[in-house]
Design a protein around this motif. Structure first.
Motif, PDB file in Angstrom:
ATOM      1  N   ALA A 137      32.354  40.344  37.802  1.00  0.00           N
ATOM      2  CA  ALA A 137      31.993  41.674  38.292  1.00  0.00           C
ATOM      3  C   ALA A 137      32.930  42.762  38.015  1.00  0.00           C
ATOM      4  O   ALA A 137      32.733  44.071  37.734  1.00  0.00           O
ATOM      5  N   PHE A 138      34.377  42.382  37.884  1.00  0.00           N
ATOM      6  CA  PHE A 138      35.476  43.276  37.712  1.00  0.00           C
ATOM      7  C   PHE A 138      35.036  44.154  36.194  1.00  0.00           C
ATOM      8  O   PHE A 138      35.301  45.135  35.853  1.00  0.00           O
ATOM      9  N   GLU A 139      34.797  43.091  35.216  1.00  0.00           N
ATOM     10  CA  GLU A 139      34.732  43.373  34.005  1.00  0.00           C
ATOM     11  C   GLU A 139      33.428  44.371  33.754  1.00  0.00           C
ATOM     12  O   GLU A 139      33.413  45.272  32.949  1.00  0.00           O
ATOM     13  N   ASN A 140      32.284  44.280  34.583  1.00  0.00           N
ATOM     14  CA  ASN A 140      31.255  45.132  34.502  1.00  0.00           C
ATOM     15  C   ASN A 140      31.072  46.417  35.524  1.00  0.00           C
ATOM     16  O   ASN A 140      30.427  46.986  35.879  1.00  0.00           O
ATOM     17  N   GLY A 141      32.446  46.474  36.027  1.00  0.00           N
ATOM     18  CA  GLY A 141      32.577  47.913  37.091  1.00  0.00           C
ATOM     19  C   GLY A 141      32.161  47.547  38.374  1.00  0.00           C
ATOM     20  O   GLY A 141      31.673  48.675  39.228  1.00  0.00           O
TER      21      GLY A 141
END
Length: 372
Positions: free
Chosen positions: A247-251
């Motif tokens: 989730a962090f990686e995909n904003g």
């Protein structure tokens, strides 16, 4: 055969994932052209190790036969270019180029057009974690959210069950084929998700067994189908942290529930908070962070219609009513219910699971049950 059928063929070969499939399409233009390509041309993209393996697979695999198996199993699929492919999922890095699903396709449209959130966490759930998961899931469902999780034991199971109890819709993402329930202990949840308008999804082909590497891979789909990820409880090495990382990686926003500092199962959420996850104590903070409005008719903590009074709790079968009567005035251990009801333990487990999903009873640690 249609172009979609050839995409399906590639999804059945374990050596080709999203990145490699994208390279093949770039080289050959279509999945059909790729399927029909010569050994030497394929070798330019797949390399010397995978090309002979793929060509051997291609020579033995019948796409029409596989499509017939899907139809018999009532399993459908979407490819990345389909209009109905979930838009949220298509925006992540390396989205699955084929998404298998069993159940209600409308829920995938709801998840992409309305509100969807992933709720994940430890398999070794505590009473604290269970209560927090149930309360937050209940509030979010009553505010119109589709709940996405991974059908694992613990937090995942609590999120799916609470959604069903509150007459909401839930999506279970598997690390195996959609026709395989894993873990087997959650077969009742699997069945009831489908019976109540939910969906089971996976990028893995029909009959594919789970593997060590399939779960981190499926976690990106859990977060990809969701506007945000909520971690309610988990250790420092919890698999739920992979979902949060995706989730962090995909904003996408990540939410975490603080827990007792003495509990090792609080370290996961606490670590996420230190990395930028939003500390939350209620559903309002999630709704506000996502820029949505809270349902003014929502009643916090309400989990089912029977909560207004135990007198209204009625079983739909003789066995359910017998169990309700046994629990009317006191909590009882599983073994005690077996002894008093004379229901075989193998059958009682399933009955109790269904009753819990209906909101009739609640389970606690050490195998104790009471009326909700």
């Amino acid at each position: 055969m249609s172009e979609r059928s050839y995409w399906l063929g590639f999804s059945s070969f374990s050596g080709i994932g999203p990145s490699k499939f994208t390279k093949l399409l770039s080289e050959f233009g279509t999945a059909k052209n790729t399927w029909d390509a010569s050994f030497s041309d394929l070798e330019k993209v797949l390399g010397k190790a995978w090309t002979p393996k793929f060509t051997e697979f291609r020579n033995k695999f019948s796409i029409p036969d596989y499509e017939a198996k899907l139809k018999k199993a009532r399993v459908s699929f979407l490819i990345l270019t389909d209009e109905n492919y979930p838009k949220l999922l298509s925006k992540i890095k390396k989205p699955p180029f084929v998404l298998y699903y069993k159940g209600n396709i409308e829920i995938l449209r709801c998840a992409q057009n309305d509100k969807s959130i992933a709720i994940v966490g430890t398999r070794r759930i505590t009473e604290y974690g269970k209560q927090v998961t149930q309360d937050l899931t209940s509030d979010l469902v009553n505010n119109g959210f589709v709940i996405v999780s991974g059908l694992a034991l613990g937090v995942d199971a609590a999120a799916h069950k609470t959604t069903i109890i509150n007459k909401g819709k839930t999506i279970a993402v598997l690390g195996c084929g959609v026709d395989c329930c894993y873990p087997r202990e959650n077969q009742n949840i699997y069945n009831i998700i489908l019976e109540n308008g939910g969906a089971i999804v996976s990028e893995y082909p029909l009959g594919e067994a789970p593997s060590k590497g399939s779960f981190p891979s499926r976690n990106r789909i859990i977060s990809g189908l969701s506007q945000g990820v909520l971690v309610t409880e988990g250790a420092a090495d919890s698999g739920a942290l992979y979902t949060a990382a995706d989730a962090f990686e995909n904003g996408r926003p990540v939410f975490a529930v603080p827990g007792p500092i003495t509990s090792s199962l609080s370290k996961g959420p606490h670590g996420l908070i230190s990395k930028g996850a939003k500390l939350i104590s209620g559903s309002e903070e999630i709704i506000q962070e996502l820029g949505l409005e809270k349902n003014i008719n929502d009643t916090k903590g309400t989990t089912h219609s029977a909560s207004s009074g135990r007198a209204s709790i009625k079983g739909s079968t003789r066995e359910e009513q017998m169990i309700i009567d046994l629990l009317e005035n006191e909590s009882r251990h599983f073994d005690e219910i077996v002894k008093l009801s004379k229901i075989k333990s193998s059958r009682l487990g399933g009955i109790l699971s269904v009753m819990e999903m209906k909101g009739l009873i609640r389970s606690h640690e050490a195998g104790v049950f009471n009326l909700s």
